[in-house]
Write an enzyme that holds these catalytic residues in place. Structure first.
Site, PDB file in Angstrom:
ATOM      1  N   GLY A  12      51.109 -63.622 -93.338  1.00 29.84           N
ATOM      2  CA  GLY A  12      50.631 -62.232 -93.285  1.00 29.84           C
ATOM      3  C   GLY A  12      49.641 -61.866 -94.376  1.00 29.84           C
ATOM      4  N   SER A  13      48.946 -62.867 -94.941  1.00 27.56           N
ATOM      5  CA  SER A  13      47.973 -62.512 -95.993  1.00 27.56           C
ATOM      6  C   SER A  13      46.819 -61.690 -95.418  1.00 27.56           C
ATOM      7  CB  SER A  13      47.462 -63.755 -96.726  1.00 27.56           C
ATOM      8  OG  SER A  13      46.642 -64.544 -95.909  1.00 27.56           O
ATOM      9  N   ASN A  14      46.417 -61.970 -94.185  1.00 34.36           N
ATOM     10  CA  ASN A  14      45.390 -61.120 -93.554  1.00 34.36           C
ATOM     11  C   ASN A  14      45.924 -59.715 -93.319  1.00 34.36           C
ATOM     12  OD1 ASN A  14      42.704 -62.437 -92.721  1.00 34.36           O
ATOM     13  ND2 ASN A  14      44.210 -64.019 -92.273  1.00 34.36           N
ATOM     14  N   LEU A  84      51.462 -66.095 -83.156  1.00 38.61           N
ATOM     15  CA  LEU A  84      51.602 -67.357 -82.402  1.00 38.61           C
ATOM     16  C   LEU A  84      51.789 -67.225 -80.904  1.00 38.61           C
ATOM     17  CD1 LEU A  84      53.982 -69.758 -84.372  1.00 38.61           C
ATOM     18  CD2 LEU A  84      51.789 -70.292 -83.301  1.00 38.61           C
ATOM     19  N   ILE A  87      49.954 -63.027 -75.648  1.00 35.16           N
ATOM     20  CA  ILE A  87      50.148 -61.598 -75.377  1.00 35.16           C
ATOM     21  C   ILE A  87      50.276 -61.408 -73.865  1.00 35.16           C
ATOM     22  CG2 ILE A  87      49.060 -59.315 -75.531  1.00 35.16           C
ATOM     23  CD1 ILE A  87      50.051 -60.354 -78.217  1.00 35.16           C
ATOM     24  N   ASN A 101      41.951 -60.560 -81.887  1.00 31.56           N
ATOM     25  CA  ASN A 101      42.592 -61.707 -82.538  1.00 31.56           C
ATOM     26  C   ASN A 101      41.582 -62.368 -83.464  1.00 31.56           C
ATOM     27  OD1 ASN A 101      44.535 -63.868 -82.943  1.00 31.56           O
ATOM     28  ND2 ASN A 101      43.256 -65.125 -81.606  1.00 31.56           N
ATOM     29  N   HIS A 103      40.708 -66.138 -84.954  1.00 32.22           N
ATOM     30  CA  HIS A 103      41.000 -67.569 -84.790  1.00 32.22           C
ATOM     31  C   HIS A 103      40.278 -68.330 -85.898  1.00 32.22           C
ATOM     32  CE1 HIS A 103      42.380 -71.057 -82.638  1.00 32.22           C
ATOM     33  NE2 HIS A 103      41.206 -71.606 -82.895  1.00 32.22           N
TER      34      HIS A 103
HETATM   35  C1  GAR Z   1      44.839 -67.290 -90.216  1.00 31.43           C
HETATM   36  O1  GAR Z   1      43.989 -68.274 -90.741  1.00 31.43           O
HETATM   37  C2  GAR Z   1      44.495 -67.022 -88.761  1.00 31.43           C
HETATM   38  O2  GAR Z   1      43.142 -67.175 -88.467  1.00 31.43           O
HETATM   39  C3  GAR Z   1      45.317 -68.062 -88.069  1.00 31.43           C
HETATM   40  O3  GAR Z   1      46.530 -68.094 -88.769  1.00 31.43           O
HETATM   41  C4  GAR Z   1      46.276 -67.803 -90.133  1.00 31.43           C
HETATM   42  C5  GAR Z   1      47.291 -66.774 -90.599  1.00 31.43           C
HETATM   43  O4  GAR Z   1      47.229 -66.600 -91.993  1.00 31.43           O
HETATM   44  N1  GAR Z   1      45.487 -67.744 -86.661  1.00 31.43           N
HETATM   45  C6  GAR Z   1      45.594 -68.672 -85.710  1.00 31.43           C
HETATM   46  O5  GAR Z   1      45.588 -69.855 -85.943  1.00 31.43           O
HETATM   47  C7  GAR Z   1      45.737 -68.121 -84.296  1.00 31.43           C
HETATM   48  N2  GAR Z   1      45.496 -69.138 -83.320  1.00 31.43           N
HETATM   49  P1  GAR Z   1      47.949 -65.358 -92.668  1.00 31.43           P
HETATM   50  O6  GAR Z   1      49.352 -65.260 -92.065  1.00 31.43           O
HETATM   51  O7  GAR Z   1      47.999 -65.695 -94.134  1.00 31.43           O
HETATM   52  O8  GAR Z   1      47.129 -64.116 -92.388  1.00 31.43           O
END
Ligand code: GAR
Length: 187
Positions: A12-14, A84, A87, A101, A103
């Site tokens: 969840g850093s984003n 993951l 939807i 989303n 990616h």
């Molecule tokens: C992010 O890099 C995002 O782009 C990726 O998961 C990571 C989550 O990081 N998403 C995917 O791979 C979706 N197919 P976070 O939990 O630190 O935000």
């Protein structure tokens, strides 16, 4: 003021970065963080930030229970940030063109089922790619296939490990994702 809900399955850093970007803005607020993973660190982040969080099962995701909850909370826009699960159609129908989303690759390369987080970066390094990047796209009923809104690239050198690539990608995400959301939400 638009109400944003963020779906995340892991760290969840984003989600935290997006929350912080909007916290002093009048345009939007992150009011809810949702996860399918009871052990996801995003739940700790939500607690620390004082944001309401919701844990749901993959079975609940497919019912209208979640749609009703999002409507009850006045959610205008859904952001998938490291989420993951696929939807379901009822959720897409309830939020038309209002789910995006991120990616961690340059779609259409390295997309699809199973292409998540480090699996993407490992594949990119294994294929000796010279660049990778991020893709922000609308969500439709197929994994990673909705209309692309934004892409940004970063170079990869021969000595880069998948961890190096993951770091570069996260930096790109932190830099661009919040402002792309802001632009999409602008009236
Ligand atoms: C992010 O890099 C995002 O782009 C990726 O998961 C990571 C989550 O990081 N998403 C995917 O791979 C979706 N197919 P976070 O939990 O630190 O935000």
């Amino acid at each position: 003021m638009k109400n944003i809900a963020i779906f995340a399955s892991g760290s969840g850093s984003n989600a935290e970065n997006i929350f912080n970007y909007f916290k002093d803005k009048a345009s939007a607020d992150v009011v809810l963080m949702l996860t399918n993973n009871v052990n996801a660190f995003v739940l700790e982040r939500a607690k620390k930030l004082g944001v309401e969080s919701v844990v749901f099962s993959s079975a609940q995701l497919k019912t209208d229970e979640l749609v009703n909850l999002l409507k009850d909370k006045g959610i205008d826009f859904i952001v998938l940030a490291g989420f993951l699960l696929k939807i379901p159609e009822n959720l897409i129908a309830a939020f038309p063109n209002r789910i995006i989303n991120i990616h961690p690759a340059l779609l259409p390369k390295y997309g699809g089922k199973g292409m998540y987080g480090d699996a993407v970066h490992k594949a990119v390094v294994a294929n000796k790619e010279k660049e990778s990047g991020i893709t922000i796209h609308y969500v439709n009923e197929h994994y990673d296939e909705g209309t692309i809104v934004f892409q940004a690239k970063c170079p990869i050198s021969e000595t880069n490990t998948y961890e190096d690539v993951a770091h570069k990608i996260h930096q790109l995400e932190y830099e661009h994702f919040p402002s792309v959301i802001e632009r999409i939400l602008a009236p």
